[in-house]
Write an enzyme that holds these catalytic residues in place. Sequence first.
Site, mmCIF file in Angstrom:
data_model
loop_
_atom_site.group_PDB
_atom_site.id
_atom_site.type_symbol
_atom_site.label_atom_id
_atom_site.label_comp_id
_atom_site.label_asym_id
_atom_site.label_seq_id
_atom_site.Cartn_x
_atom_site.Cartn_y
_atom_site.Cartn_z
ATOM 1 C CB SER A 20 -0.730 -0.240 0.975
ATOM 2 O OG SER A 20 -1.484 0.890 1.064
ATOM 3 C CG ASP A 33 -6.427 -3.164 -3.820
ATOM 4 O OD1 ASP A 33 -7.837 -2.273 -3.082
ATOM 5 O OD2 ASP A 33 -5.796 -2.725 -3.588
ATOM 6 C CG HIS A 62 -5.530 -2.296 0.044
ATOM 7 N ND1 HIS A 62 -5.191 -1.529 -0.826
ATOM 8 C CD2 HIS A 62 -5.008 -1.985 0.757
ATOM 9 C CE1 HIS A 62 -4.567 -0.933 -0.417
ATOM 10 N NE2 HIS A 62 -4.432 -0.511 0.094
#
Length: 332
Positions: free
Chosen positions: A148, A270, A298
């Site tokens: 991320s 995601d 995610h």
Amino acid sequence: MPLFLATSGLSPARVRVSEGGFPSFLPKEVEEIRDPRARELAKRIERVPVKINFSKNPIMTSCVRPLRQQSMEPLVFLHGFDSSCLEWRYMYPLLEDAGVEAWAVDILGWGFSDLETLPPCDVAAKREHLYKLWRSYINKPMVLVGPSLGAAVAIDFAANHPEAISKLIFINASVYAEGTGNMTKLPKFVAYAGAFVLKSLPLRLYAIGLAFNKIPEGLYLDWTNLGRLHCRLPWWEDATVSFMIGGGYNVINQIKQIKHKSLIIWGEDDRIISNKLALRLHDDIPDSVLHQIPQCGHIPHVEKPELVAESILEFLGQHDKSKNDSVGFSAA
């Protein structure tokens, strides 16, 4: 004393341990966490001193260190926005069991480091802090893993310190955002109000629901509380506001500077960052491999740890298909 401390000239912190076996610097709410893998990894979190130029005293930095260092390239796990090394609760033991030298480090401003002196926690400070940690304790080219927003941290770091990197691994990378935008213009009292909302239980429950395609039964609230655990430290709001008003990460122009061999892992389902950006990142980094994980959201390293571990070991050239059945743990 372990070799990496003896050669660094720094001394390990003496840490008291709670009755439950957790380091005493962790918030007391850690005792309420039920996830067994999270509890196990939390007991291994340490604080090590990191000397940086922007603070008179070393930053006592939280991390999970390998039980022993090896001659091969180390794997260094970062984490996502406003998270901690506990993201790696399922992945860390898998790769450690596979013989990988693994570090899980908390990015400055997040996690469980001692920030009582309220150091700056903007991008430049985060970069210097990570570099000094690397130089003091690792000091050889590493495989840097960024999930991320941690992927933006990794790109910024690799562009500025390419000598510290051997390879890069990105997981559902948040690298095409243009910083924190208008947050840089917020009055401080508004920024602090935003930080208060950011750590609130309702928002965290919503975020957990978005982040995962499937959460194991009975762990929804537990994982939410786990993600909020570091927010209970008294300096969390100050560190978060420092990052917000500092502009955040904008690494779009640095992506094509990356020449290191890279692995891109992406959960196909995601709902936070479009899966289409996986293809864009693959195109923007010439020497890259893309592995997409089906039925995954995610945070694949929590939701599908076995598949992520397999991809990483294959990328590192350490994957032995004969051990497939012996290396694994499922969060589901």
